[in-house]
Design an enzyme around this catalytic site. Structure first.
Site, mmCIF file in Angstrom:
data_model
loop_
_atom_site.group_PDB
_atom_site.id
_atom_site.type_symbol
_atom_site.label_atom_id
_atom_site.label_comp_id
_atom_site.label_asym_id
_atom_site.label_seq_id
_atom_site.Cartn_x
_atom_site.Cartn_y
_atom_site.Cartn_z
ATOM 1 N N LYS A 11 69.845 19.793 26.955
ATOM 2 C CA LYS A 11 69.543 21.026 26.219
ATOM 3 C C LYS A 11 70.814 21.795 25.841
ATOM 4 C CE LYS A 11 64.958 21.640 28.291
ATOM 5 N NZ LYS A 11 63.996 22.645 28.820
ATOM 6 N N TYR A 51 57.525 21.037 21.078
ATOM 7 C CA TYR A 51 56.888 21.725 22.204
ATOM 8 C C TYR A 51 55.508 22.287 21.832
ATOM 9 C CZ TYR A 51 61.010 21.539 25.261
ATOM 10 O OH TYR A 51 62.027 21.124 26.077
ATOM 11 N N ASN A 114 67.281 25.238 31.353
ATOM 12 C CA ASN A 114 67.272 24.363 32.539
ATOM 13 C C ASN A 114 67.882 22.979 32.282
ATOM 14 O OD1 ASN A 114 65.173 23.403 31.036
ATOM 15 N ND2 ASN A 114 63.657 23.416 32.680
ATOM 16 N N HIS A 117 65.440 18.134 29.600
ATOM 17 C CA HIS A 117 63.994 17.899 29.487
ATOM 18 C C HIS A 117 63.731 16.431 29.790
ATOM 19 C CE1 HIS A 117 59.927 17.591 27.874
ATOM 20 N NE2 HIS A 117 60.345 16.486 27.296
ATOM 21 N N GLU A 128 56.878 11.483 22.548
ATOM 22 C CA GLU A 128 58.144 12.216 22.437
ATOM 23 C C GLU A 128 59.249 11.326 21.866
ATOM 24 O OE1 GLU A 128 57.319 15.403 26.065
ATOM 25 O OE2 GLU A 128 59.044 14.061 26.183
#
Ligand code: CMP
Length: 139
Positions: A11, A51, A114, A117, A128
């Site tokens: 990320k 998302y 965070n 993913h 995905e």
């Protein structure tokens, strides 16, 4: 055990910290192969599409703005039990709850930013991966 593929995203917070190489090295050290990798900068629309399953959640706006705030790295990992293995390597969603030496404990600041993913099931992994890569791009 079955050979699986799963999607990982490094990320924007982690790319900004300069730990792309460390994270990819960790995947390889743990026995996961890189089947595909690309650095990209998601548009807000692309982040919203990825998302979409979280679109009703209160954090959706924050999440998609963050994911489109800077470059990220999309990776297809391949190996035995890859979906669960990647989730073990990442640690809990909230780095405050992540086990020692997991990627989120090492590199994440909070539940929103965070570091990584990872697909949460084999079925989601297929969807995905297809969101970012054509079958001919997986090696
Ligand atoms: P990820 O594994 O990418 O999947 C969905 C993401 O939503 C998750 O990691 C978190 O980064 C984010 N998320 C989950 N809960 C919250 C929250 N309470 N506030 C902000 N972001 C969240």
């Amino acid at each position: 055990m079955a050979i699986e593929r799963t999607l990982s995203i490094i990320k924007p917070d982690a790319t900004k910290k300069g730990v792309i190489g460390k994270i990819i090295a960790r995947f390889e050290e743990e026995g996961l192969r890189i089947a595909a990798v690309r650095k990209t900068h998601l548009s807000l629309r692309e982040a919203q599409g990825f998302y979409a399953v979280h679109s009703a959640r209160g954090f959706f706006g924050e999440l998609t703005e963050f994911m489109s705030s800077g470059p990220c790295v999309v990776i297809v990992l391949e190996g035995e039990n890859a979906v669960l293995k990647n989730r073990d390597i990442m640690g809990a969603t909230n780095p405050a709850n992540a086990a020692p030496n997991t990627l989120r404990k090492l590199y994440a600041d909070n539940v929103g930013e965070n570091a990584v993913h990872g697909s949460d099931s084999l079925e989601n992994a297929k969807n995905e991966i297809a969101y970012f890569f054509r079958e001919t791009e997986l090696h």
